[in-house]
Design a protein around this motif. Structure first.
Motif, mmCIF file in Angstrom:
data_model
loop_
_atom_site.group_PDB
_atom_site.id
_atom_site.type_symbol
_atom_site.label_atom_id
_atom_site.label_comp_id
_atom_site.label_asym_id
_atom_site.label_seq_id
_atom_site.Cartn_x
_atom_site.Cartn_y
_atom_site.Cartn_z
ATOM 1 N N UNK A 1 7.617 -26.069 -8.935
ATOM 2 C CA UNK A 1 6.322 -26.146 -9.565
ATOM 3 C C UNK A 1 5.671 -27.340 -9.981
ATOM 4 N N UNK A 2 4.914 -28.099 -9.267
ATOM 5 C CA UNK A 2 4.252 -29.141 -9.283
ATOM 6 C C UNK A 2 3.487 -29.564 -10.516
ATOM 7 N N UNK A 3 2.924 -28.564 -11.048
ATOM 8 C CA UNK A 3 2.181 -28.522 -12.352
ATOM 9 C C UNK A 3 3.037 -28.431 -13.702
ATOM 10 N N UNK A 4 4.110 -27.556 -13.745
ATOM 11 C CA UNK A 4 4.773 -27.528 -14.792
ATOM 12 C C UNK A 4 6.319 -27.564 -14.300
ATOM 13 N N UNK A 5 6.908 -28.671 -14.263
ATOM 14 C CA UNK A 5 8.222 -28.853 -14.054
ATOM 15 C C UNK A 5 9.320 -27.940 -14.871
ATOM 16 N N UNK B 1 11.940 -19.383 -20.009
ATOM 17 C CA UNK B 1 10.784 -19.906 -20.695
ATOM 18 C C UNK B 1 10.741 -19.575 -22.196
ATOM 19 N N UNK B 2 11.216 -20.444 -22.982
ATOM 20 C CA UNK B 2 11.788 -20.452 -24.409
ATOM 21 C C UNK B 2 11.038 -21.698 -25.227
ATOM 22 N N UNK C 1 6.099 -24.442 -23.485
ATOM 23 C CA UNK C 1 6.265 -23.208 -23.916
ATOM 24 C C UNK C 1 4.960 -22.371 -24.487
ATOM 25 N N UNK C 2 4.103 -23.504 -25.413
ATOM 26 C CA UNK C 2 2.977 -22.871 -25.934
ATOM 27 C C UNK C 2 2.058 -22.565 -25.055
ATOM 28 N N UNK D 1 0.066 -14.428 -22.491
ATOM 29 C CA UNK D 1 -0.681 -13.486 -23.607
ATOM 30 C C UNK D 1 -2.103 -13.107 -23.022
ATOM 31 N N UNK D 2 -2.658 -13.927 -22.098
ATOM 32 C CA UNK D 2 -3.905 -13.564 -21.558
ATOM 33 C C UNK D 2 -3.511 -12.503 -20.156
ATOM 34 N N UNK D 3 -2.687 -13.024 -19.287
ATOM 35 C CA UNK D 3 -2.365 -12.294 -18.032
ATOM 36 C C UNK D 3 -1.731 -11.104 -18.203
ATOM 37 N N UNK D 4 -0.835 -10.880 -19.118
ATOM 38 C CA UNK D 4 -0.151 -9.362 -19.139
ATOM 39 C C UNK D 4 -1.095 -8.484 -19.612
ATOM 40 N N UNK D 5 -2.103 -8.684 -20.767
ATOM 41 C CA UNK D 5 -2.958 -7.795 -21.049
ATOM 42 C C UNK D 5 -4.055 -7.579 -19.838
ATOM 43 N N UNK D 6 -4.193 -8.433 -19.020
ATOM 44 C CA UNK D 6 -4.870 -8.568 -17.823
ATOM 45 C C UNK D 6 -4.298 -7.314 -16.857
ATOM 46 N N UNK D 7 -2.967 -7.647 -16.616
ATOM 47 C CA UNK D 7 -2.199 -6.532 -15.979
ATOM 48 C C UNK D 7 -2.403 -5.245 -16.512
ATOM 49 N N UNK D 8 -2.395 -5.107 -17.501
ATOM 50 C CA UNK D 8 -2.583 -3.692 -18.244
ATOM 51 C C UNK D 8 -3.842 -3.225 -17.846
#
Length: 161
Positions: free
Chosen positions: A89-93, A121-122, A128-129, A136-143
């Protein structure tokens, strides 16, 4: 032959890993497709290349950034479990070695409970934030996608790069 995933130290689930649970009114096969089919993932999360059959490498893109690279660790057809192991993950090691996973449990009332956990992921991770806000955006998007056919993914991009 050594794969990149064998170079990543194992991560075990912890109580403070990011977790999200939802109940949907769709059958198990439709949910599994939503988290294993690249075209469908693009409808609720972000652009994808590759497939997510057991053992396949998948690249996910966020905007114009370098791709996240996932390696499917576990997906047994016919089960409600899909786990990816992040190998690069080049964006978030901080994501390397973590394992986004979905466990789907069908109910007798024609609903399914989806328990998402991003293992590793803790709160101690620098990202983390930001990652929690993203999930918190993409899980409701999946729903929303599962219930209506329309999600809220990242803006489309050419994932053939």
């Amino acid at each position: 032959m050594t794969t990149r995933s064998s170079l990543v130290p194992p991560v075990t689930a912890a109580a403070d890993d990011y977790a999200y649970e939802m109940q949907v009114h769709v059958p198990l096969p439709q949910i599994i497709e939503a988290v294993t089919d690249g075209i469908v993932i693009s409808s609720w999360w972000t652009a994808v290349t590759g497939s997510e059959r057991h053992g396949d490498e998948v690249r996910l893109f966020v905007g114009d950034q370098a791709p996240f690279v996932f390696f499917t660790l576990e997906h047994r057809p016919g089960t409600g479990e899909v786990t990816w192991s992040v190998t690069d993950c080049a964006v978030m090691a901080d994501w390397v070695g973590t394992k986004p996973s979905f466990a789907v449990q069908p109910s007798d009332d024609d609903t399914c409970t989806i328990a998402f956990r991003h293992i590793g992921l803790h709160p101690a991770l620098e990202c983390f934030d930001q990652c929690r806000a993203g999930w918190n955006h993409f899980m409701p998007s999946l729903h929303q996608f599962l219930e209506t056919g329309v999600g809220r993914p990242n803006e489309p991009r050419d994932a053939s790069a």
